[in-house]
Scaffold this motif. Structure first.
Motif, PDB file in Angstrom:
ATOM      1  N   LYS A   1     -14.063   3.481  24.917  1.00 18.34           N
ATOM      2  CA  LYS A   1     -13.898   2.218  25.481  1.00 18.34           C
ATOM      3  C   LYS A   1     -15.374   1.557  25.630  1.00 18.34           C
ATOM      4  N   ASP A   2     -16.529   2.266  25.867  1.00 17.60           N
ATOM      5  CA  ASP A   2     -17.663   1.804  25.761  1.00 17.60           C
ATOM      6  C   ASP A   2     -17.919   1.161  24.448  1.00 17.60           C
TER       7      ASP A   2
ATOM      8  N   ARG B   1     -18.920  -3.083  20.412  1.00 18.61           N
ATOM      9  CA  ARG B   1     -18.745  -3.883  19.360  1.00 18.61           C
ATOM     10  C   ARG B   1     -18.108  -5.355  19.443  1.00 18.61           C
ATOM     11  N   ALA B   2     -17.069  -5.482  20.558  1.00 20.71           N
ATOM     12  CA  ALA B   2     -16.532  -6.679  20.926  1.00 20.71           C
ATOM     13  C   ALA B   2     -17.681  -7.661  21.422  1.00 20.71           C
ATOM     14  N   ARG B   3     -18.894  -7.051  22.194  1.00 20.38           N
ATOM     15  CA  ARG B   3     -19.925  -8.131  22.592  1.00 20.38           C
ATOM     16  C   ARG B   3     -20.563  -8.548  21.356  1.00 20.38           C
ATOM     17  N   GLU B   4     -21.043  -7.585  20.305  1.00 21.40           N
ATOM     18  CA  GLU B   4     -21.486  -7.905  19.381  1.00 21.40           C
ATOM     19  C   GLU B   4     -20.748  -8.769  18.197  1.00 21.40           C
ATOM     20  N   ASP B   5     -19.455  -8.701  18.221  1.00 24.34           N
ATOM     21  CA  ASP B   5     -18.437  -9.614  17.700  1.00 24.34           C
ATOM     22  C   ASP B   5     -18.617 -10.994  18.297  1.00 24.34           C
TER      23      ASP B   5
ATOM     24  N   ARG C   1     -11.935 -13.232  24.970  1.00 26.27           N
ATOM     25  CA  ARG C   1     -10.866 -12.180  25.300  1.00 26.27           C
ATOM     26  C   ARG C   1     -10.821 -11.144  25.127  1.00 26.27           C
ATOM     27  N   ARG C   2     -11.254 -10.597  23.601  1.00 23.96           N
ATOM     28  CA  ARG C   2     -11.193  -9.238  23.353  1.00 23.96           C
ATOM     29  C   ARG C   2     -12.119  -8.512  24.087  1.00 23.96           C
ATOM     30  N   VAL C   3     -13.322  -9.139  24.548  1.00 20.40           N
ATOM     31  CA  VAL C   3     -14.337  -8.286  25.645  1.00 20.40           C
ATOM     32  C   VAL C   3     -13.389  -8.061  26.921  1.00 20.40           C
ATOM     33  N   GLU C   4     -13.041  -9.129  27.496  1.00 21.72           N
ATOM     34  CA  GLU C   4     -12.114  -9.310  28.860  1.00 21.72           C
ATOM     35  C   GLU C   4     -11.200  -8.230  28.670  1.00 21.72           C
ATOM     36  N   ASP C   5     -10.382  -7.912  27.365  1.00 24.42           N
ATOM     37  CA  ASP C   5      -9.254  -7.045  27.285  1.00 24.42           C
ATOM     38  C   ASP C   5      -9.977  -5.606  27.629  1.00 24.42           C
TER      39      ASP C   5
END
Length: 439
Positions: free
Chosen positions: A131-132, A137-141, A206-210
């Motif tokens: 998850k980390d 990766r989501a934050r980088e994206d 939203r991907r980060v929030e998920d």
């Protein structure tokens, strides 16, 4: 000669009469001898007293349970119902070999549950690492998307500025249609770039929030930990029992009133034994049939005789109700004086009811029953072949009260001076001629 002949005839006739008299007397004696000899009584005026006696068992006024750890095999029982025990006395013994197997089994179960707990923890750690990584990766994206989309907006803005400058450089009063289209297209391009950026940044956010959403709650670890605690508690109890060599002792003193365990069986989650509560007085429990119940009521005084005691006690009926254990009977409880009686010993109660006085009473053995009707045999006289004779008659009667000694008969059927047949040397029936044994 003639006179002598007459004299002889007279003498012979006299001898004949004497012979006939003797034969008659002998025949009558033989006839009478063959008749049944009966004895009689006359109805008497009596009080029909009722004496109720009932035997019972002394029971504890209250009981306390001896509970024990369930599931263990019993090796020996050292007490029985009725035994008196003091605090610390040995009640029964646990099978140590069986207990040893339980300890080993619990240790194995604890080992397995610890492996399960470790696996759950490791899986949780791996899931957290995953998850980390996904979050990073989501934050980088997100950052990359925002940066690229901003670049596209900047380029669209430059195109619009350039188109605007081209329009401003035109001299004269006319407008170039091509330049106008280019300016309009540049304006649309900048607007589309901003809209595209907003949508792309929103999706990346939203991907980060998920990913930041809490994981689903799982009870597997809590259940496993709770199971381990239970197993450890059981193992601790088993070890304590092993340390005491499987000896189970009485937690308090009293008389054993019930034993639920048995040799070779296992202890249950119910009481292993019941011991009398010595803070409460004992009770005498007796059962009465319907005939006795008529003369014993709640609160009535009774005389009590306990096994092993010479002196009688006085008590009262403290409880009286139809028995569920013995259908058709009644259960009575009498509270005994404090310090009196030992559970399991026998006792007897007695109560005498004076009863009423009746004018016509006969012994119960003189009363017979046929097809639901009571009757007595009555001795009567009549003229017979051999003179005055006695014969048997029947008289129907109605019994209005009765005890072991007397049966009270309703007036109106039987006369006070009637001779009631009590016994006979031979069998007889109504109408038979009998002899009477006068008192």
């Amino acid at each position: 000669m003639k006179n002598q002949r007459i004299k002889k005839i007279i003498i012979a006739f006299a001898f004949f009469l004497i012979l006939m008299l003797v034969c008659t007397v002998v025949s009558k004696s033989i006839y009478a001898y063959q008749l049944p000899m009966v004895s009689t009584v006359m109805p008497e005026e009596k009080y029909v007293e009722h004496l109720v006696e009932a035997e019972g068992i002394v029971a504890a006024g209250g009981e306390r349970a001896v509970n024990y750890f369930p599931g263990l095999r019993v090796d020996a029982i050292l007490v029985h119902v009725g035994d008196r025990v003091e605090e610390g006395d040995v009640l029964f013994q646990i099978d140590l070999e069986d207990l040893k197997e339980f300890i080993e089994q619990k240790q194995d179960e604890i080992g397995k549950i610890e492996l399960q707990i470790n696996a759950i923890l490791e899986n949780q750690a791996l899931e957290q690492q995953k998850k980390d990584l996904e979050l990073a990766r989501a934050r980088e994206d997100y950052d990359t998307t925002a940066r690229l989309e901003d670049t596209y907006i900047g380029r669209a803005a430059e195109d619009y500025v350039q188109a605007k400058e081209d329009m401003d450089d035109i001299e004269g009063g006319g407008e170039d249609e091509t330049l106008q289209d280019a300016l309009q297209s540049a304006a649309y391009g900048e607007a589309d770039a901003r809209a595209k950026r907003d949508e792309a940044v929103k999706q990346a956010g939203r991907r980060v929030e998920d990913i930041l959403m809490p994981d689903q709650i799982s009870s597997d670890l809590d259940i496993a930990k709770l199971e381990k605690e239970t197993l450890l508690s059981q193992l601790g109890e088993y070890r304590k029992i092993m340390e005491s060599q499987g000896t189970v002792t009485a937690p308090f003193g009293g008389v054993v009133t019930a034993v639920s365990v048995q040799v070779g069986g296992r202890t249950l989650d119910t009481a292993a034994m019941l011991i009398s509560d010595e803070s409460l007085p004992c009770q005498l429990k007796v059962f009465l049939d319907k005939s006795q119940k008529k003369y014993v009521g709640l609160g009535d005084s009774v005389s009590i005789k306990l096994e092993g005691k010479s002196a009688k006690l006085e008590g009262t009926i403290d409880y009286l109700a139809e028995s569920a254990a013995v259908p058709g009977s009644y259960e009575a409880l009498i509270n005994l004086p404090e310090g009196t009686g030992i559970p399991g010993l026998s006792g007897m109660i007695s109560r005498s009811e004076a009863g009423e006085k009746y004018r016509l009473c006969v012994p119960p053995s003189a009363v017979y029953e046929r097809n639901g009707t009571n009757f007595v045999y009555v001795l009567k006289e009549r003229e017979g072949i051999l003179g005055q004779e006695y014969y048997v008659d029947e008289a129907n009667v109605r019994i209005i009260d009765k005890n072991e000694a007397w049966a009270a008969i309703d007036d109106g059927i039987l006369a006070k001076d009637s001779r009631i047949i009590m016994s006979s040397t031979k069998e007889y029936k109504k109408g038979d001629v009998v002899r009477w044994e006068e008192e």
